[in-house]
Motif scaffolding. Structure first.
Motif, mmCIF file in Angstrom:
data_model
loop_
_atom_site.group_PDB
_atom_site.id
_atom_site.type_symbol
_atom_site.label_atom_id
_atom_site.label_comp_id
_atom_site.label_asym_id
_atom_site.label_seq_id
_atom_site.Cartn_x
_atom_site.Cartn_y
_atom_site.Cartn_z
ATOM 1 N N GLU A 84 -31.004 1.795 -12.666
ATOM 2 C CA GLU A 84 -32.544 3.047 -11.787
ATOM 3 C C GLU A 84 -32.614 4.401 -11.692
ATOM 4 N N THR A 85 -31.576 5.189 -11.448
ATOM 5 C CA THR A 85 -31.043 6.225 -12.238
ATOM 6 C C THR A 85 -30.702 6.349 -14.051
ATOM 7 N N GLY A 86 -30.537 5.435 -14.864
ATOM 8 C CA GLY A 86 -31.060 5.725 -16.279
ATOM 9 C C GLY A 86 -29.512 5.232 -17.128
ATOM 10 N N LYS A 87 -28.983 6.051 -17.401
ATOM 11 C CA LYS A 87 -27.924 5.273 -18.380
ATOM 12 C C LYS A 87 -27.251 6.503 -17.361
ATOM 13 N N HIS A 88 -25.675 5.723 -17.488
ATOM 14 C CA HIS A 88 -24.756 6.484 -16.922
ATOM 15 C C HIS A 88 -23.586 6.533 -16.992
ATOM 16 N N TYR A 89 -21.710 7.079 -16.624
ATOM 17 C CA TYR A 89 -20.940 6.415 -16.378
ATOM 18 C C TYR A 89 -20.606 5.843 -15.186
ATOM 19 N N ALA A 105 -0.880 4.564 -24.721
ATOM 20 C CA ALA A 105 -1.217 4.170 -25.601
ATOM 21 C C ALA A 105 -2.125 3.559 -26.208
ATOM 22 N N ASP A 106 -3.373 3.308 -26.176
ATOM 23 C CA ASP A 106 -4.707 3.297 -25.950
ATOM 24 C C ASP A 106 -4.918 4.279 -27.060
ATOM 25 N N LYS A 107 -5.247 3.955 -28.278
ATOM 26 C CA LYS A 107 -6.315 4.874 -29.808
ATOM 27 C C LYS A 107 -6.653 5.788 -28.999
ATOM 28 N N ASP A 108 -8.087 5.041 -28.547
ATOM 29 C CA ASP A 108 -9.407 6.441 -28.232
ATOM 30 C C ASP A 108 -8.775 6.996 -26.481
ATOM 31 N N ILE A 109 -7.712 7.075 -26.365
ATOM 32 C CA ILE A 109 -6.953 7.886 -25.463
ATOM 33 C C ILE A 109 -8.017 9.021 -25.033
ATOM 34 N N VAL A 110 -7.774 10.029 -26.179
ATOM 35 C CA VAL A 110 -8.473 11.649 -26.497
ATOM 36 C C VAL A 110 -10.098 11.218 -26.240
ATOM 37 N N LYS A 111 -11.141 10.199 -26.420
ATOM 38 C CA LYS A 111 -12.078 10.193 -26.403
ATOM 39 C C LYS A 111 -12.556 10.110 -24.460
ATOM 40 N N LYS A 112 -11.854 9.449 -23.820
ATOM 41 C CA LYS A 112 -11.965 8.760 -22.827
ATOM 42 C C LYS A 112 -10.856 10.054 -21.895
ATOM 43 N N ALA A 113 -10.221 10.670 -22.938
ATOM 44 C CA ALA A 113 -9.998 11.472 -21.275
ATOM 45 C C ALA A 113 -11.013 13.088 -21.677
ATOM 46 N N GLU A 114 -11.767 13.461 -22.855
ATOM 47 C CA GLU A 114 -12.493 13.391 -23.567
ATOM 48 C C GLU A 114 -14.000 13.485 -22.277
ATOM 49 N N ILE A 117 -13.098 14.777 -18.809
ATOM 50 C CA ILE A 117 -13.124 16.108 -18.308
ATOM 51 C C ILE A 117 -14.173 17.674 -18.562
ATOM 52 N N THR A 118 -14.518 17.214 -19.950
ATOM 53 C CA THR A 118 -15.448 17.711 -20.059
ATOM 54 C C THR A 118 -17.202 17.339 -21.064
ATOM 55 N N SER A 119 -17.308 16.234 -20.798
ATOM 56 C CA SER A 119 -18.476 15.788 -21.125
ATOM 57 C C SER A 119 -19.390 16.184 -20.037
ATOM 58 N N TRP A 148 -10.739 26.709 -26.715
ATOM 59 C CA TRP A 148 -10.530 25.504 -24.831
ATOM 60 C C TRP A 148 -11.946 25.806 -24.233
ATOM 61 N N LYS A 149 -12.519 24.435 -24.236
ATOM 62 C CA LYS A 149 -13.456 23.710 -23.377
ATOM 63 C C LYS A 149 -12.748 23.468 -22.137
ATOM 64 N N TYR A 150 -13.141 23.806 -20.522
ATOM 65 C CA TYR A 150 -12.513 24.004 -19.249
ATOM 66 C C TYR A 150 -13.325 24.081 -18.200
ATOM 67 N N CYS A 151 -13.508 22.626 -17.587
ATOM 68 C CA CYS A 151 -13.485 23.195 -16.043
ATOM 69 C C CYS A 151 -12.916 23.013 -15.034
ATOM 70 N N ILE A 152 -13.467 23.670 -13.960
ATOM 71 C CA ILE A 152 -12.477 24.491 -12.767
ATOM 72 C C ILE A 152 -13.235 23.713 -11.543
ATOM 73 N N PHE A 153 -11.643 22.726 -10.521
ATOM 74 C CA PHE A 153 -11.975 21.729 -10.061
ATOM 75 C C PHE A 153 -11.478 22.484 -8.668
ATOM 76 N N GLY A 154 -12.299 22.281 -7.360
ATOM 77 C CA GLY A 154 -11.438 22.624 -6.164
ATOM 78 C C GLY A 154 -11.940 21.858 -5.196
ATOM 79 N N LYS A 155 -12.341 22.074 -4.175
ATOM 80 C CA LYS A 155 -12.130 21.161 -2.766
ATOM 81 C C LYS A 155 -13.979 21.337 -2.977
ATOM 82 N N ASP A 156 -14.620 21.894 -3.442
ATOM 83 C CA ASP A 156 -16.083 21.846 -3.428
ATOM 84 C C ASP A 156 -16.483 21.435 -5.471
#
Length: 368
Positions: A84-89, A105-114, A117-119, A148-156
């Motif tokens: 009901e919220t739409g398509k999502h991860y 060793a997953d050949k798609d690990i970079v896409k999965k990491a992206e 981290i940055t989607s 670099w594309k980056y995000c900041i992660f903290g307690k909030d």
């Protein structure tokens, strides 16, 4: 002749062996490759956003996105679902309801990491001893532009994404880590699993703060150039040399030592000289004063009194308690580094990764 040939072979073996086993030699000027990896942490997903945009939705149960321990990164599988919220991860769970880890060793690990981290479709909080960390992914826009594309992660939850330049070129998809004590790490993907490419306890004076992802956002680094000539004090419990405002000085005695509980202690007379903070003492009690320019129009005099072998101290006449008592050596009084710097309003970073410390000699808002 055979003896000479055998001797040459023996010498060659020794040379090769020496090259292999010789430990890393730390470069000068307080830039050291770390022996130990960062503290472990996990990024926990609490929210998601559908592909159509709009509102942020909470996961029914928080789930891990990424974890780090002993220098190894672990990612978790997410798949696209629709409700009901739409398509999502949404997290992929095994038959027991536990999150599924991505195969290193997953050949798609970079896409999965992206994706993690940055989607900007998954939003999480930091679970670990760090206050905040910046996690980035290296990307290439064209033949000559890397960032670099980056995000900041903290307690909030922080839903923002940031961009920085780079001081080096890495394989696209490389991942960066920076914490508030300026421990920096890059893990690169060369076709099979992520591997450590770079690991340093940074001295921000040697870097453009817009070329290290997160450096412009953390601590007092952005104030360095506002007061010319002040800079940082860098010192180590492993090496008696010190670096002051990018100039290296060789000493025979250590200005920084560790107590039995591995608490860093600094020579008070040395700290007094470096911070331009006059000190007086009678062998038992010592007083150090520092004139702090907290804001452009405000000046504050901080007066700290310390007593040998006592955890009690006075800051502007008010009693406070130190984490450990100062102690006397042949070279002078040693005091708890972090406690005293905080009381003197000098931002301080002690890195257990390489037993080095940074003390800001310039004035800046205090880090919490």
């Amino acid at each position: 002749m055979n003896v000479i040939l055998n001797l040459r072979k023996f010498v060659l073996v020794l040379v090769v062996f020496a090259i292999i086993v010789t430990p890393y030699s730390s470069p000068s000027f307080g830039i050291q490759k770390m022996i130990w990896p960062q503290d472990p942490f996990t990024i926990i997903a609490y929210e998601y956003r559908s592909f159509s945009g709009g509102s942020f939705w909470s996961f029914k149960k928080p789930t891990p996105m990424l974890s780090y321990e002993k220098g190894k990164l672990t990612f978790y599988e997410f798949e696209i679902v629709e409700d009901e919220t739409g398509k999502h991860y949404s997290p992929v769970l095994d038959e027991y309801g536990s999150p599924v880890k991505v195969d290193p060793a997953d050949k798609d690990i970079v896409k999965k990491a992206e994706k993690i981290i940055t989607s900007r479709r998954l939003f999480g909080k930091l679970d670990g001893p760090q206050g905040r960390i910046a996690l980035g992914m290296f990307s290439q826009e064209d033949d000559n532009y890397y960032k670099w594309k980056y995000c900041i992660f903290g307690k909030d939850i922080n839903r923002s994404q940031y961009i920085s330049g780079t001081d080096k070129i890495y394989p696209v998809g490389s991942i960066s880590y920076l914490d508030e004590d300026y421990n920096f790490e890059v893990q690169a993907y060369h076709g099979h699993a992520y591997q450590v490419e770079r690991r340093e306890a940074l001295n921000p004076e040697y870097y453009d703060r817009y070329e290290i992802p997160g450096l412009a956002m953390f601590g007092e680094a952005s104030y360095i150039n506002r007061q010319s000539g002040a800079g940082y004090l860098w010192l180590s419990a492993k090496d008696p040399k010190v670096v002051i405002n990018t100039v290296e000085y060789a000493y025979t005695d250590f200005a920084l030592v560790l107590s039995e509980s591995n608490t860093p202690f600094i020579d008070l007379q040395f700290l007094s000289d470096v911070l331009f903070a006059p000190m007086t003492g009678d062998g038992e009690t010592y007083t150090i004063q520092r004139l702090c320019n907290i804001k452009t129009t405000e000046v504050e005099l901080v007066k700290l009194t310390l007593t040998k072998d006592s955890k009690k101290a006075l800051i502007d006449g008010k009693e406070v308690e130190l984490s450990e008592p100062p102690f006397m050596t042949d070279t002078g009084l040693f005091v708890p580094l972090i406690d005293v710097c905080k009381l003197l309003k000098a931002n301080c970073h002690y890195r257990t990764t390489d037993n080095s410390a940074l003390v800001a000699r310039f004035f800046a808002p205090m880090n919490e």
